[in-house]
Enzyme design. Sequence first.
Site, PDB file in Angstrom:
ATOM      1  N   GLN A 181      -1.159   2.443  -5.876  1.00  0.00           N
ATOM      2  CA  GLN A 181      -2.601   2.603  -5.592  1.00  0.00           C
ATOM      3  C   GLN A 181      -3.475   2.183  -6.774  1.00  0.00           C
ATOM      4  O   GLN A 181      -4.515   1.557  -6.590  1.00  0.00           O
ATOM      5  CB  GLN A 181      -2.904   4.052  -5.234  1.00  0.00           C
ATOM      6  CG  GLN A 181      -3.153   4.220  -3.761  1.00  0.00           C
ATOM      7  CD  GLN A 181      -3.257   5.666  -3.334  1.00  0.00           C
ATOM      8  OE1 GLN A 181      -2.915   6.583  -4.068  1.00  0.00           O
ATOM      9  NE2 GLN A 181      -3.733   5.858  -2.134  1.00  0.00           N
TER      10      GLN A 181
ATOM     11  N   SER B  61      -8.520  -2.492  -2.885  1.00  0.00           N
ATOM     12  CA  SER B  61      -9.252  -1.226  -2.777  1.00  0.00           C
ATOM     13  C   SER B  61     -10.380  -1.157  -3.791  1.00  0.00           C
ATOM     14  O   SER B  61     -11.507  -0.793  -3.452  1.00  0.00           O
ATOM     15  CB  SER B  61      -8.329  -0.029  -3.008  1.00  0.00           C
ATOM     16  OG  SER B  61      -7.444   0.102  -1.942  1.00  0.00           O
TER      17      SER B  61
ATOM     18  N   ARG C 276       0.850  -1.208   0.000  1.00  0.00           N
ATOM     19  CA  ARG C 276       0.000   0.000   0.000  1.00  0.00           C
ATOM     20  C   ARG C 276       0.869   1.235   0.000  1.00  0.00           C
ATOM     21  O   ARG C 276       0.974   1.952   0.985  1.00  0.00           O
ATOM     22  CB  ARG C 276      -0.931  -0.067   1.173  1.00  0.00           C
ATOM     23  CG  ARG C 276      -1.995  -1.048   0.730  1.00  0.00           C
ATOM     24  CD  ARG C 276      -3.064  -1.261   1.588  1.00  0.00           C
ATOM     25  NE  ARG C 276      -4.226  -1.596   0.752  1.00  0.00           N
ATOM     26  CZ  ARG C 276      -5.394  -1.821   1.249  1.00  0.00           C
ATOM     27  NH1 ARG C 276      -5.601  -1.716   2.508  1.00  0.00           N
ATOM     28  NH2 ARG C 276      -6.387  -2.144   0.456  1.00  0.00           N
TER      29      ARG C 276
ATOM     30  N   TYR D 175      -3.121  -0.783   7.764  1.00  0.00           N
ATOM     31  CA  TYR D 175      -3.822  -1.972   8.243  1.00  0.00           C
ATOM     32  C   TYR D 175      -3.900  -2.001   9.764  1.00  0.00           C
ATOM     33  O   TYR D 175      -3.001  -1.535  10.450  1.00  0.00           O
ATOM     34  CB  TYR D 175      -3.075  -3.236   7.804  1.00  0.00           C
ATOM     35  CG  TYR D 175      -3.214  -3.555   6.347  1.00  0.00           C
ATOM     36  CD1 TYR D 175      -4.445  -3.852   5.793  1.00  0.00           C
ATOM     37  CD2 TYR D 175      -2.089  -3.581   5.526  1.00  0.00           C
ATOM     38  CE1 TYR D 175      -4.563  -4.173   4.465  1.00  0.00           C
ATOM     39  CE2 TYR D 175      -2.186  -3.903   4.180  1.00  0.00           C
ATOM     40  CZ  TYR D 175      -3.433  -4.203   3.649  1.00  0.00           C
ATOM     41  OH  TYR D 175      -3.553  -4.521   2.336  1.00  0.00           O
TER      42      TYR D 175
ATOM     43  N   ASP E 292      -4.190  -1.593  -6.993  1.00  0.00           N
ATOM     44  CA  ASP E 292      -4.633  -2.223  -5.755  1.00  0.00           C
ATOM     45  C   ASP E 292      -6.021  -2.851  -5.910  1.00  0.00           C
ATOM     46  O   ASP E 292      -7.044  -2.177  -5.813  1.00  0.00           O
ATOM     47  CB  ASP E 292      -4.623  -1.152  -4.659  1.00  0.00           C
ATOM     48  CG  ASP E 292      -4.954  -1.699  -3.287  1.00  0.00           C
ATOM     49  OD1 ASP E 292      -5.363  -2.874  -3.190  1.00  0.00           O
ATOM     50  OD2 ASP E 292      -4.814  -0.955  -2.307  1.00  0.00           O
TER      51      ASP E 292
HETATM   52  P1  NAD Z   1      -9.035  -3.833   5.907  1.00  0.00           P
HETATM   53  O1  NAD Z   1      -9.863  -4.409   4.825  1.00  0.00           O
HETATM   54  O2  NAD Z   1      -7.764  -4.466   6.280  1.00  0.00           O
HETATM   55  O3  NAD Z   1      -9.915  -3.732   7.242  1.00  0.00           O
HETATM   56  C1  NAD Z   1     -11.135  -3.029   7.252  1.00  0.00           C
HETATM   57  C2  NAD Z   1     -11.187  -2.130   8.470  1.00  0.00           C
HETATM   58  O4  NAD Z   1     -11.453  -2.905   9.632  1.00  0.00           O
HETATM   59  C3  NAD Z   1      -9.909  -1.362   8.754  1.00  0.00           C
HETATM   60  O5  NAD Z   1     -10.169   0.014   8.803  1.00  0.00           O
HETATM   61  C4  NAD Z   1      -9.466  -1.926  10.101  1.00  0.00           C
HETATM   62  O6  NAD Z   1      -8.791  -0.957  10.907  1.00  0.00           O
HETATM   63  C5  NAD Z   1     -10.788  -2.303  10.701  1.00  0.00           C
HETATM   64  N1  NAD Z   1     -10.720  -3.224  11.861  1.00  0.00           N
HETATM   65  C6  NAD Z   1      -9.877  -4.275  12.088  1.00  0.00           C
HETATM   66  N2  NAD Z   1     -10.155  -4.850  13.274  1.00  0.00           N
HETATM   67  C7  NAD Z   1     -11.218  -4.169  13.803  1.00  0.00           C
HETATM   68  C8  NAD Z   1     -11.969  -4.301  15.007  1.00  0.00           C
HETATM   69  N3  NAD Z   1     -11.700  -5.242  15.912  1.00  0.00           N
HETATM   70  N4  NAD Z   1     -12.980  -3.405  15.230  1.00  0.00           N
HETATM   71  C9  NAD Z   1     -13.268  -2.449  14.323  1.00  0.00           C
HETATM   72  N5  NAD Z   1     -12.588  -2.282  13.173  1.00  0.00           N
HETATM   73  C10 NAD Z   1     -11.573  -3.125  12.926  1.00  0.00           C
HETATM   74  O7  NAD Z   1      -8.789  -2.287   5.585  1.00  0.00           O
HETATM   75  P2  NAD Z   1      -8.681  -1.620   4.136  1.00  0.00           P
HETATM   76  O8  NAD Z   1      -9.989  -1.379   3.566  1.00  0.00           O
HETATM   77  O9  NAD Z   1      -7.722  -2.431   3.386  1.00  0.00           O
HETATM   78  O10 NAD Z   1      -8.084  -0.191   4.449  1.00  0.00           O
HETATM   79  C11 NAD Z   1      -7.137   0.041   5.452  1.00  0.00           C
HETATM   80  C12 NAD Z   1      -6.516   1.439   5.286  1.00  0.00           C
HETATM   81  O11 NAD Z   1      -5.554   1.428   4.235  1.00  0.00           O
HETATM   82  C13 NAD Z   1      -7.467   2.560   4.950  1.00  0.00           C
HETATM   83  O12 NAD Z   1      -7.103   3.691   5.712  1.00  0.00           O
HETATM   84  C14 NAD Z   1      -7.212   2.835   3.521  1.00  0.00           C
HETATM   85  O13 NAD Z   1      -7.534   4.159   3.154  1.00  0.00           O
HETATM   86  C15 NAD Z   1      -5.734   2.564   3.418  1.00  0.00           C
HETATM   87  N6  NAD Z   1      -5.336   2.242   2.045  1.00  0.00           N
HETATM   88  C16 NAD Z   1      -4.181   2.777   1.521  1.00  0.00           C
HETATM   89  C17 NAD Z   1      -3.792   2.466   0.215  1.00  0.00           C
HETATM   90  C18 NAD Z   1      -2.551   3.052  -0.397  1.00  0.00           C
HETATM   91  O14 NAD Z   1      -2.006   3.988   0.135  1.00  0.00           O
HETATM   92  N7  NAD Z   1      -2.090   2.515  -1.501  1.00  0.00           N
HETATM   93  C19 NAD Z   1      -4.550   1.590  -0.527  1.00  0.00           C
HETATM   94  C20 NAD Z   1      -5.698   1.047   0.033  1.00  0.00           C
HETATM   95  C21 NAD Z   1      -6.072   1.362   1.345  1.00  0.00           C
END
Ligand code: NAD
Length: 389
Positions: free
Chosen positions: A142, A148, A137, A245, A145
Site C-alpha cells: 500500500q 492511490s 493491491r 478493481y 502504490d
Molecule cells: P479505479 O481507479 O480502478 O476505478 C475508479 C472507480 O470506478 C472504481 O471504484 C470502479 O469500481 C469504478 N467504476 C468502474 N466502472 C464503472 C462504471 N461503469 N460505473 C461506475 N463506476 C465504475 O479504482 P481505484 O481508485 O484504483 O480503487 C479501487 C479499489 O481498490 C478501492 O476500493 C480502493 O480502496 C482499493 N485499493 C486497495 C489498495 C490496497 O489494498 N493496496 C490500494 C489502492 C486501492
Amino acid sequence: MEPATGPAARPPTGPTSRIAVLRERATGETRVSATPETVRKLIALGASLAVETGAGLGAAISDGEYLAAGAEVGQAEQVVSGANIVLGVQGPEPERLGGVAPGAWVVAALDPFGRRDRVSAYAAAGLEALAMELMPRITRAQSMDILSSQSNLAGYKAVLVAANLYGRAFPMMMTAAGTVSAAKAFVMGVGVAGLQAIATARRLGAQVSATDVRSATREQILSLGAKPIFVDTAQGIEGEGSGGYAGEISDDYRQAQAELVSAHLAKQDIVITTALIPGRPAPRLISDAQIAAMKPGSVIFDLAAPQGGNVEGCVPDQVVERHGVKILGYANTPAHLPAEASALFARNLFNFVSAFWDKDQGKPVLDEEIGNAIRLTQGGKVIHAQLLG
Ligand code: NAD
C-alpha cells in the site's frame, strides 16, 4: 567539470547503488521522482544519489535543496552515468539512458500498454524496467502504490477546478439579500479519487451523491455523508471486486445504471467522473444526449480523460461547452498539484526501494510476488505476462 556534491554526502563503505533522478520531459509534467526528504532517506540506506539540474523546479524544489540533502547535481548524461537505478515519474526516453550500468533498473510509471514501443527499447538496452502502476493491491504494498497516492490528490483537485469553473457557490448561504442554495455534486466511480472527491465536495458545502458498480462502495459513500445512487434491479459487482478493481459488468446492469443515472444527472450542478477499468479504455458513463438533459451552467470534470474519458466530447486540457454544460478533464491532474504529488510519489518510490533493500548487496532485491507483477523487461527481453502473446 566535477559535479557538485552536497555536504551531507558520505562515501559509501560497502557495495552501493547509484540512483539517478532525471528531470521529467513529458509535456505538462511538473512532478519529480525524488524530494530532498527521500534523497536523504535513500542515502541513509546506503545509496548515492545524482539529481539532474532543474529536476525539482516544477515542484518548487531547488538544486540547492538536493545538494543540501547530499545529492550530486549535474547534467543528465553525468547523472545517469553508471547509475544502477533510474527513478522517474513517467518513463524516461531510452536514448537518454546510454551511460547507465548494465541491467540498471528503470523505476517509474511506465505506461506499459500505451508505450509498448518504449518497453521494447528498454529491453533492447538491457534495462530492467519496473512499472510502478502495476504494483499489486496487497496490504504490504500500500505504501508503494502510486495510483492511490496520485488519485487521492487528483480527486481533490478535480472538485476544486470544477468549483472554480462553476458560476455559482457550493454551500448554502443565508444572507440578508436572500438564500443561496447548495450545489448538487455527483461523483461517478468511488475508488480512491472518487472518495476524496466526495469528501472535498462535502467540505465545500455541496449536497453530494455518488455511484459505482462495486457494491462495497455503498457503505463508503454513506460513511462520508453522501447519498448512494445504486441500481437494485440488476447485479453489479459484489463486494470489493477482484483486487479492488471493477471488472466487466453485465449489459443488463449497464442499461439499468444508464437509466438511473440519466434521471439523476439532469438535476446535478457538478459531476465528477472517475471510472476506470484496469488495462482497458475508460468506460463511457455520460453521453451527449445525457449532457443535453443537464442544466445549463453545470460543470463536469472527467478524471478519466487521460484514459479516453468517461464523458462524450471531453478533450483533455480544454474546457468544452456542450448544451451549456462545461466539460473539462486534465491530461495529468496530479501535475496540477506538483509539490504534494511529488512528495507522495517520491515516498512511494522510497518505500519500494527500502522495502527490498539488501544491506549486504547494497541494492534492492525483489521478491517473486511483487517482482513478477511489475517487472516488464529483463535479460534483454520483454518478460511481463500481460505484454506477451
Ligand atoms: P479505479 O481507479 O480502478 O476505478 C475508479 C472507480 O470506478 C472504481 O471504484 C470502479 O469500481 C469504478 N467504476 C468502474 N466502472 C464503472 C462504471 N461503469 N460505473 C461506475 N463506476 C465504475 O479504482 P481505484 O481508485 O484504483 O480503487 C479501487 C479499489 O481498490 C478501492 O476500493 C480502493 O480502496 C482499493 N485499493 C486497495 C489498495 C490496497 O489494498 N493496496 C490500494 C489502492 C486501492
